[in-house]
Structures are given as structure tokens and as C-alpha cells.
Scaffold this motif. Structure first.
Motif, PDB file in Angstrom:
ATOM      1  N   LEU A 116      39.493  38.017  48.209  1.00 33.87           N
ATOM      2  CA  LEU A 116      39.459  39.481  48.196  1.00 33.87           C
ATOM      3  C   LEU A 116      38.291  39.995  47.360  1.00 33.87           C
ATOM      4  N   ALA A 117      37.954  39.272  46.281  1.00 32.69           N
ATOM      5  CA  ALA A 117      36.810  39.691  45.460  1.00 32.69           C
ATOM      6  C   ALA A 117      35.523  39.619  46.275  1.00 32.69           C
ATOM      7  N   THR A 118      35.386  38.557  47.085  1.00 29.59           N
ATOM      8  CA  THR A 118      34.209  38.434  47.945  1.00 29.59           C
ATOM      9  C   THR A 118      34.186  39.542  48.986  1.00 29.59           C
ATOM     10  N   LEU A 119      35.350  39.813  49.569  1.00 28.25           N
ATOM     11  CA  LEU A 119      35.438  40.879  50.568  1.00 28.25           C
ATOM     12  C   LEU A 119      35.190  42.240  49.942  1.00 28.25           C
ATOM     13  N   SER A 120      35.588  42.390  48.683  1.00 26.49           N
ATOM     14  CA  SER A 120      35.364  43.649  47.984  1.00 26.49           C
ATOM     15  C   SER A 120      33.876  43.968  47.935  1.00 26.49           C
ATOM     16  N   THR A 121      33.076  42.936  47.660  1.00 25.59           N
ATOM     17  CA  THR A 121      31.622  43.130  47.641  1.00 25.59           C
ATOM     18  C   THR A 121      31.129  43.577  49.006  1.00 25.59           C
ATOM     19  N   SER A 122      31.686  42.975  50.060  1.00 27.54           N
ATOM     20  CA  SER A 122      31.303  43.361  51.420  1.00 27.54           C
ATOM     21  C   SER A 122      31.701  44.790  51.723  1.00 27.54           C
ATOM     22  N   LEU A 123      32.891  45.188  51.290  1.00 27.55           N
ATOM     23  CA  LEU A 123      33.348  46.554  51.525  1.00 27.55           C
ATOM     24  C   LEU A 123      32.411  47.567  50.874  1.00 27.55           C
ATOM     25  N   GLN A 124      32.047  47.289  49.629  1.00 26.52           N
ATOM     26  CA  GLN A 124      31.144  48.203  48.938  1.00 26.52           C
ATOM     27  C   GLN A 124      29.785  48.271  49.640  1.00 26.52           C
ATOM     28  N   ARG A 125      29.278  47.115  50.034  1.00 25.34           N
ATOM     29  CA  ARG A 125      27.971  47.077  50.685  1.00 25.34           C
ATOM     30  C   ARG A 125      27.994  47.814  52.018  1.00 25.34           C
ATOM     31  N   VAL A 126      29.010  47.533  52.846  1.00 26.00           N
ATOM     32  CA  VAL A 126      29.059  48.129  54.176  1.00 26.00           C
ATOM     33  C   VAL A 126      29.345  49.629  54.094  1.00 26.00           C
ATOM     34  N   GLY A 127      30.201  50.030  53.155  1.00 33.52           N
ATOM     35  CA  GLY A 127      30.473  51.454  52.992  1.00 33.52           C
ATOM     36  C   GLY A 127      29.226  52.225  52.602  1.00 33.52           C
ATOM     37  N   SER A 128      28.460  51.669  51.661  1.00 31.39           N
ATOM     38  CA  SER A 128      27.211  52.322  51.247  1.00 31.39           C
ATOM     39  C   SER A 128      26.193  52.322  52.383  1.00 31.39           C
ATOM     40  N   GLN A 129      26.188  51.238  53.150  1.00 29.81           N
ATOM     41  CA  GLN A 129      25.265  51.133  54.283  1.00 29.81           C
ATOM     42  C   GLN A 129      25.578  52.194  55.331  1.00 29.81           C
ATOM     43  N   LEU A 130      26.869  52.400  55.582  1.00 28.43           N
ATOM     44  CA  LEU A 130      27.274  53.427  56.542  1.00 28.43           C
ATOM     45  C   LEU A 130      26.783  54.799  56.105  1.00 28.43           C
ATOM     46  N   GLN A 131      26.953  55.093  54.820  1.00 33.48           N
ATOM     47  CA  GLN A 131      26.503  56.380  54.294  1.00 33.48           C
ATOM     48  C   GLN A 131      24.990  56.534  54.461  1.00 33.48           C
ATOM     49  N   ARG A 132      24.240  55.488  54.136  1.00 32.22           N
ATOM     50  CA  ARG A 132      22.777  55.552  54.249  1.00 32.22           C
ATOM     51  C   ARG A 132      22.326  55.752  55.696  1.00 32.22           C
ATOM     52  N   GLU A 133      22.983  55.055  56.629  1.00 36.82           N
ATOM     53  CA  GLU A 133      22.582  55.155  58.024  1.00 36.82           C
ATOM     54  C   GLU A 133      22.880  56.534  58.606  1.00 36.82           C
ATOM     55  N   LEU A 134      24.007  57.095  58.217  1.00 39.44           N
ATOM     56  CA  LEU A 134      24.312  58.457  58.660  1.00 39.44           C
ATOM     57  C   LEU A 134      23.276  59.444  58.132  1.00 39.44           C
ATOM     58  N   GLU A 135      22.945  59.279  56.850  1.00 43.46           N
ATOM     59  CA  GLU A 135      21.957  60.188  56.255  1.00 43.46           C
ATOM     60  C   GLU A 135      20.588  60.022  56.926  1.00 43.46           C
ATOM     61  N   ALA A 136      20.214  58.765  57.211  1.00 46.41           N
ATOM     62  CA  ALA A 136      18.921  58.512  57.861  1.00 46.41           C
ATOM     63  C   ALA A 136      18.897  59.113  59.263  1.00 46.41           C
ATOM     64  N   THR A 137      19.996  58.953  60.015  1.00 49.13           N
ATOM     65  CA  THR A 137      20.067  59.503  61.369  1.00 49.13           C
ATOM     66  C   THR A 137      19.931  61.022  61.336  1.00 49.13           C
ATOM     67  N   SER A 138      20.677  61.639  60.448  1.00 45.58           N
ATOM     68  CA  SER A 138      20.635  63.101  60.354  1.00 45.58           C
ATOM     69  C   SER A 138      19.251  63.589  59.929  1.00 45.58           C
ATOM     70  N   ARG A 139      18.640  62.867  59.003  1.00 45.24           N
ATOM     71  CA  ARG A 139      17.304  63.263  58.531  1.00 45.24           C
ATOM     72  C   ARG A 139      16.276  63.170  59.663  1.00 45.24           C
ATOM     73  N   ASN A 140      16.338  62.086  60.437  1.00 43.29           N
ATOM     74  CA  ASN A 140      15.383  61.909  61.537  1.00 43.29           C
ATOM     75  C   ASN A 140      15.605  62.955  62.633  1.00 43.29           C
ATOM     76  N   ILE A 141      16.880  63.222  62.932  1.00 44.97           N
ATOM     77  CA  ILE A 141      17.180  64.221  63.952  1.00 44.97           C
ATOM     78  C   ILE A 141      16.697  65.598  63.513  1.00 44.97           C
ATOM     79  N   GLY A 142      16.877  65.884  62.226  1.00 45.49           N
ATOM     80  CA  GLY A 142      16.403  67.170  61.709  1.00 45.49           C
ATOM     81  C   GLY A 142      14.896  67.311  61.872  1.00 45.49           C
ATOM     82  N   GLN A 143      14.176  66.227  61.625  1.00 46.86           N
ATOM     83  CA  GLN A 143      12.714  66.271  61.767  1.00 46.86           C
ATOM     84  C   GLN A 143      12.308  66.430  63.236  1.00 46.86           C
ATOM     85  N   ILE A 144      13.029  65.747  64.140  1.00 43.01           N
ATOM     86  CA  ILE A 144      12.727  65.883  65.571  1.00 43.01           C
ATOM     87  C   ILE A 144      12.992  67.310  66.029  1.00 43.01           C
TER      88      ILE A 144
END
Length: 470
Positions: free
Chosen positions: A242-270
Motif C-alpha cells: 500500500l505504501a508503494t501504491l500510495s506513491t503511485s496515487l499521489q503521482r497519478v493524481g498530480s499528473q491528472l491535475q497537470r494534464e487538465l491544466e495543460a489542456t485548458s491552457r492550450n485550448i484557451g490559447q487556440i
């Protein structure tokens, strides 16, 4: 902290100051705790020692008659900042265990360092089990933190601040220093260090001892303690996963947030460039739909990340409780072996075993509650992921179709780059949600079964050896 707990801390602080005033001066001599050494003691609610095992007596360099009935603070080293003990007492009086690095001063002025755990008992007193610090990196970090804390408190004392007030203000400084070190709280630090210390202790210590010639009640007792240890070991393995998976959860959750922000930023520029584009205006309608749904998508993502954080915190606390139970079980086994090898001291050993069994019961009850919470949080996390995936499905499909429409349409180099970035973000969003679903499902399978109820039944077998406590 409640008013009652604050008054108790002040009372304890006054008694500790008196005990420390009669200490020997530190000589600089250091005697190291052995790899397999394990200390045991109990105190009343004020920190006055009631029980101690032989190893603790030996390392303290006091006679047993001097220890029993004296404040445990008589061994506090002057290099230890008051803030550490202020936080320890605040936790204990609130019913929570404490774990941390501690340097002690022996009666002859020599020094020894331990990794200490202290647990509240239902009697109002406290039980402590201590081992050699096994993780040198964590020990070094503790030394650095304590050095800075002590300097802070010494500066306050130099301008007339009382010892108690300096310790209280030092506690706030402690939180600040921990934040800089990457820990949001002292609890988070303890959840990080205790499982590591116990795992290293077990790897470097001998297995639980066996006494094949033992018979009767003590043989059954040793078998029960060994079985408890085996079940806890299985749970420890799950917790490491679970400790190993916890690291994955944190990484993937942060990655999801970054990708959403990147998508929205690019769409705004387009969208900003769309007015000057020669492409048909309806080409940009999917981007408008995405922009309109951005607020809803963002709120779902924020909720999802919050649930992931709670799941991670629950898992960290559960790992802490398992490690503490392992340490108490190891200590209990030591006393059972003493009962077999030195039956003339049965009363003392039995008392210690019962106190440890009580502490185990209290801790296992907490573990059971965390297991129930884990299952609920896992279900909540799966639901949040499903909801996020659902709300993303339509705009993702629109954007995928939009990307296909771009073929053969002449766009400016900047628009082409942004379109490529949006397409890449869409793909990554889908992959991230799928990965997150897989990690959470695995968390659920690992944490679905709780060993706490089985362990409580095992610990209950120790009750027949109950003896009067004097």
C-alpha cells in the motif's frame, strides 16, 4: 489541546523540571544500544515510572529501586529540546501514540540514543517500547531538527522566557521546521519513520525465540504470541504494498491535475487565435464546449484529489499502527521467554505481558476502524474516478473528432503546435484515468481484508494468564 490536557502538560512540566535539576552533568561518554535490544517501561499519567525491564535498568545506570517511583524525565538529556516532549505529552493526553528519536542521559552522565514509542493505556498511564535507531538518514534529520529547535529555545530562555513557554513556542517552530523538511506535521513524520525503523529492526534481529521443551500455559502463550507476530507480518507486507501504491496515487493524481491544466491552457490559447484564423468558425466549437465545462471538470478533479489524499493519510496511519503492534508483540515475546527461562519472576513478567496485551488490544481496535475507513475511502475514490471519467467522456470525444477534422486544413505553425499539444493532452488524460482506476482497484483488493479482528481474537487468549497488578 483541551484545557484539562493543557493543565496536565503544565503539571508534568513542573515535575520534569524538578527531576532534571538533580541530573548528573553529561560526560560525553556514549554507550550504544544493541541491534536486538528492546526497552520496556510504564509510567503513571504524570510520567512516574512503575515498571521497567532489566535492559532499561541497565542502560539507565540507576538501581531499580531508584527508577521505580521516579519521573522518567530524570533521564532527559539537556540536548533534547523541550518542544519534543511538549508535543509528546500533547499527543498522549489526547489519546494518541507518540514515536520519535530520543537521547537519554544515564545516571553516570553517559548518553544513549533510542527510537521511542509511547502509548496511552486505559488505566491513564503510558507504556513505552524503545529500540536502537536503525535508519541513520532519519536519525541524522532528527539530530538536525533538534539542534535547530534547541538553539531556538535557548535564545528564548536567554531573554527571560520560562522553560515551559519556550517549549510551547518551540512546538510551533518544530512544525515550521518539519514543513521545510517535507512533512506537513509531526504525525506525518511519525507515520513515515516508525514503519521503517521497525522493519529494519526485524530484519537485523533474530526471529522470535522458540522453546520446544516448554509445556503448559507458557507454551500456549508463546504459541499465541508467535501467531500474532505471523499475522502482523502478513499485514506488514500488505502495508508495504500500500505504501508503494500510495506513491503511485499521489503521482497519478498530480499528473491528472497537470494534464487538465495543460489542456485548458492550450485550448484557451487556440481560442484566442481563432479570430485571426482562416479556418471555418465551426471548427473551434468543440473547444468552446470544453471551455464551458472546464469549471465542472475542475471541481470534480479537486474532489478526486482530496479523496486520494484522505485515502493516503488513512493508509499511512494504518501502517503506523501495524508497526507499533509489531514492536509490542516483539516485546511481549521477550517477556514470555523470560517467564519460561526465569519462572521465579513470573509475577513481574506476567504484569508486563498483560500491559502489552492491553496496548495491543487498543491499537488493534484502532486498526480495525482504519480498515473500515479504508474500504469506504476506496469505494469513494472509485466513484470519484468514475464520475470524473464520465464528465470528461463527451468533451474528450469531441476533441478527438476535432483533431481528425484538422487533417487537410491549413493552420498557422503556432495553431498546429497548440493543436498537437491538445491532442497529446487528451490522450494522456485517458491514460491517466485508466491508470488511476487500476491503482485504486489494487489498493482496494490489498486493503479489503482486515486482520484486526483475527488478531483481537488471538490477543484475547492471553487473558487466562491475567494476574493481580500491584
Amino acid at each position: 489541546m483541551s484545557t484539562t490536557a493543557r493543565l496536565a502538560v503544565l503539571t508534568v512540566g513542573a515535575e520534569e523540571s524538578t527531576a532534571m535539576a538533580n541530573q548528573a552533568a553529561p560526560t560525553g561518554e556514549i554507550h550504544e544500544v544493541g541491534i536486538a535490544d528492546i526497552f520496556f517501561s510504564t509510567t503513571d499519567r504524570r510520567g512516574v515510572i512503575e515498571h521497567a525491564n532489566d535492559l532499561f535498568v541497565s542502560f539507565s545506570r540507576f538501581e531499580r529501586v531508584e527508577l521505580i517511583g521516579s519521573p522518567h524525565a530524570m533521564m532527559r538529556h539537556p540536548d533534547m529540546p523541550g518542544a519534543v516532549f511538549h508535543e509528546m505529552w500533547a499527543a498522549l493526553l489526547a489519546g494518541r501514540p507518540f514515536a520519535g528519536h530520543v537521547t537519554n542521559l544515564a545516571a553516570d552522565g553517559s548518553t544513549y540514543s533510542v527510537y521511542a514509542t509511547v502509548t496511552p493505556l486505559s488505566t491513564g498511564g503510558f507504556l513505552s517500547v524503545r529500540i536502537r535507531p536503525m535508519d541513520e538518514a532519519q536519525a541524522a534529520m532528527a539530530r538536525d531538527l533538534y539542534r535547530d529547535l534547541l538553539a531556538f529555545e535557548t535564545g528564548l530562555r536567554a531573554v527571560g522566557v520560562t522553560r515551559r513557554a519556550a517549549a510551547e513556542r518551540g512546538a510551533a517552530k518544530f512544525t515550521e521546521l518539519l514543513s521545510v523538511a517535507g512533512f506537513p506535521s509531526l504525525t506525518a513524520l511519525q507515520q513515515h519513520t516508525l514503519p521503517r525503523e521497525v522493519a529494519r529492526f526485524e530484519r537485523r534481529s533474530d526471529p522470535l525465540p522458540h522453546r520446544p521443551d516448554a509445556t503448559g500455559e507458557v507454551a500456549e502463550l508463546l504459541a499465541t504470541v508467535t501467531e500474532v507476530d505471523a499475522v502482523l507480518s502478513s499485514s506488514s507486507l500488505q502495508q508495504r504494498h500500500l505504501a508503494t501504491l500510495s506513491t503511485s496515487l499521489q503521482r497519478v493524481g498530480s499528473q491528472l491535475q497537470r494534464e487538465l491544466e495543460a489542456t485548458s491552457r492550450n485550448i484557451g490559447q487556440i481560442t484566442a487565435l481563432a479570430g485571426s484564423s482562416t479556418a471555418p468558425p465551426d471548427l473551434f466549437e468543440p473547444l468552446t464546449i470544453w471551455a464551458q465545462m472546464q469549471g465542472l471538470i475542475q471541481s470534480y478533479t479537486v474532489d478526486l484529489i482530496a479523496v486520494l489524499r484522505r485515502l493516503d493519510e488513512n493508509s499511512a496511519e494504518h501502517r503506523f499502527r501495524v508497526a507499533l503492534a509489531k514492536l509490542h508483540t516483539r516485546m511481549m515475546a521477550s517477556f514470555v521467554i523470560e517467564r519460561i527461562d526465569a519462572p521465579d519472576r513470573q509475577k513481574t513478567q506476567t504484569t508486563a505481558i498483560l500491559l502489552l496485551a492491553e496496548s495491543l488490544r487498543l491499537g488493534l481496535t484502532e486498526m480495525n476502524e482504519h480498515a473500515v475507513a479504508h474500504r469506504a475511502l476506496t469505494a469513494e475514490t472509485v466513484a470519484a474516478i468514475t464520475k470524473s471519467a464520465s464528465v470528461l467522456a463527451i468533451p474528450r470525444e469531441l476533441l478527438v473528432n476535432w483533431n481528425q477534422q484538422l487533417a487537410g486544413i491549413e493552420l498557422s505553425p503556432e495553431m498546429q503546435r497548440l493543436a498537437h499539444d491538445v491532442t497529446e493532452s487528451i490522450t494522456l488524460l485517458g491514460e491517466t484515468l485508466a491508470e488511476l482506476q487500476g491503482v485504486v482497484s489494487l489498493c482496494g483488493r490489498i486493503g479489503a481484508e482486515s486482520d484486526a479482528e483475527e488478531l483481537l481474537e488471538l490477543v484475547a487468549r492471553i487473558d487466562p494468564v491475567r494476574a493481580p497488578r500491584h
